[in-house]
Scaffold this active site. Structure first.
Site, PDB file in Angstrom:
ATOM      1  CG  HIS A  94      -0.484  -0.107   2.590  1.00 49.25           C
ATOM      2  ND1 HIS A  94      -0.208   1.147   3.257  1.00 49.25           N
ATOM      3  CD2 HIS A  94      -0.164  -1.063   3.470  1.00 49.25           C
ATOM      4  CE1 HIS A  94       0.406   0.876   4.510  1.00 49.25           C
ATOM      5  NE2 HIS A  94       0.216  -0.219   4.550  1.00 49.25           N
ATOM      6  CG  ASP A 130       2.856   0.326   7.817  1.00 50.51           C
ATOM      7  OD1 ASP A 130       2.427  -0.334   6.575  1.00 50.51           O
ATOM      8  OD2 ASP A 130       2.061   0.429   8.719  1.00 50.51           O
ATOM      9  CD  GLU A 186      -2.916  -1.468   5.283  1.00 54.40           C
ATOM     10  OE1 GLU A 186      -2.812  -2.682   6.242  1.00 54.40           O
ATOM     11  OE2 GLU A 186      -2.630  -0.378   5.861  1.00 54.40           O
ATOM     12  CD  GLU A 187      -1.322   2.515   7.375  1.00 57.16           C
ATOM     13  OE1 GLU A 187      -2.089   1.923   8.492  1.00 57.16           O
ATOM     14  OE2 GLU A 187      -0.018   2.299   7.409  1.00 57.16           O
ATOM     15  CG  ASP A 229       1.574  -4.026   5.946  1.00 61.65           C
ATOM     16  OD1 ASP A 229       2.278  -2.896   6.455  1.00 61.65           O
ATOM     17  OD2 ASP A 229       0.261  -3.652   5.715  1.00 61.65           O
ATOM     18  CG  HIS A 265       1.186   2.744  12.716  1.00 56.36           C
ATOM     19  ND1 HIS A 265      -0.347   2.462  12.868  1.00 56.36           N
ATOM     20  CD2 HIS A 265       1.249   2.362  11.434  1.00 56.36           C
ATOM     21  CE1 HIS A 265      -0.723   1.913  11.570  1.00 56.36           C
ATOM     22  NE2 HIS A 265       0.433   1.920  11.020  1.00 56.36           N
TER      23      HIS A 265
END
Length: 345
Positions: A69, A187, A221-222, A241, A321
């Site tokens: 993503h 990410d 995706e998030e 991922d 994150h």
């Protein structure tokens, strides 16, 4: 399998330089589309704005799909305060404190970029004291401080800033001499760069994957609804991922992580075992792990009721994150596992 790690890192840095919080991904998607087409892949932009690039395989009757993503975490202007500060909503699942002190910029509806910083309301211990300075960070006391002369809401509006504008954080990308790769938004832009290396490897070595392979670059995706289209004859999906490195986790920054279960679902046991066997056969360092607060494009896809087999793997990333970090060894192991999978029966 020789890996061009500089090719991966150069593409990663290029994609990281293009802002793409969920909902604002067109520029990044078009850049990846251009890169796909340089290697001769056929491409398609979906109605939702995702990208599919296709690499023909030796067997065109059975297809597989690999996803990564391009969308990242970010923020959006929620309210312009009377004092000129901006209250924001988070885009994606980050913690409020993870971006405290980070430089950022607001992208107005007309594309103007205006610099700022993320700070709490009670930031100065000289003003409020240390005890108040340690208060919890949340939506009521975190703000964007704009780097323009603004004294009130009207001053902010005159800059072209409005509710709904996206806010993007600085990535602070760094590659150390010891091989660590540090940045916000590894990410999942690192995974997109890995996809490009896989394509380069097959094209420049005149190889075909065992089965026709679709590379799906998703853009939500998030948010939890990344993959919406499955090309005809596609039987398997692997989501690339980040592997989660932290207390209680098996993953590390030097191996490829193969996911056994995330918060949504266990992954298919036979498919997972197939990836483990490929890794062992090719002397690829791996770990199998179970994740607490995590899902991927693969489990998003099957949650829609799609009849497709599914797996997830990726480089082990510390502080996901947040200000993330992995190592070149993990990137290499992830890339080698995917290449080996594409050449296997």
């Amino acid at each position: 399998m020789e890996i061009d790690i500089e090719f991966i890192l150069d593409n990663m840095k290029k994609y990281l330089s293009i802002p793409s919080p969920g909902g604002y991904t067109k520029e990044a998607i078009l850049e990846v589309k251009k890169d796909f087409e340089k290697f001769g892949l056929s491409t398609k932009i979906t109605n939702k704005g995702a990208l599919i690039g296709t690499l023909e395989g030796e067997n065109d009757h059975r297809h597989v799909m690999i996803t990564a993503h391009i969308d990242t975490l970010g923020a959006m202007v929620k309210e312009i305060k009377d004092n000129g500060r901006i209250r924001y909503h988070r885009v994606g699942g980050s913690s409020w404190g993870s971006i405290e002190g980070e430089n950022c910029y607001i992208i107005t509806r007309k594309g103007k970029r205006i610099r700022g910083s993320i700070i709490p309301k009670i930031a100065s211990t000289h003003t409020y004291g240390a005890e108040k300075g340690n208060e919890a960070r949340n939506e009521d006391n975190m703000f964007v401080r704009i780097d323009e002369i603004v004294e009130n809401k009207d001053d902010v509006l005159k800059l072209g800033i409005n509710v709904g504008d996206f806010i993007c954080m600085e990535t602070r990308t760094e590659i150390t001499d010891s091989g660590f790769v540090k940045s916000r938004y590894l990410d999942n832009k690192l995974a997109v760069a890995i996809v490009m290396e896989i394509i380069r490897y097959f094209k420049e070595n005149n190889l075909k994957p065992k089965y026709t392979t679709h590379f799906y670059i998703s853009n939500y995706e998030e948010i939890g609804h990344g993959v919406s289209v499955i090309p005809e004859r596609t039987e398997e999906i692997i989501a690339i991922d980040v592997g989660i490195v932290g207390e209680g986790q098996q993953s590390n920054e030097f191996s490829v992580s193969i996911v056994a279960k995330d918060r949504r679902s266990p992954y298919d046991f036979e498919f997972r075992n197939k990836l483990v066997e490929i890794a062992e056969k090719n002397n690829i360092r791996y770990e199998v792990d179970v994740y607490n607060f995590y899902s991927s494009d693969a489990t998003h896809c099957v949650a829609q009721g799609r009849d497709i087999n599914f797996a997830c793997l990726g480089p082990g990333v510390d502080a996901s994150h947040h200000y993330e970090r992995t190592h070149i060894l993990s990137i290499e192991n992830t890339t080698n596992l995917l290449k080996s999978y594409m050449l296997s029966d």
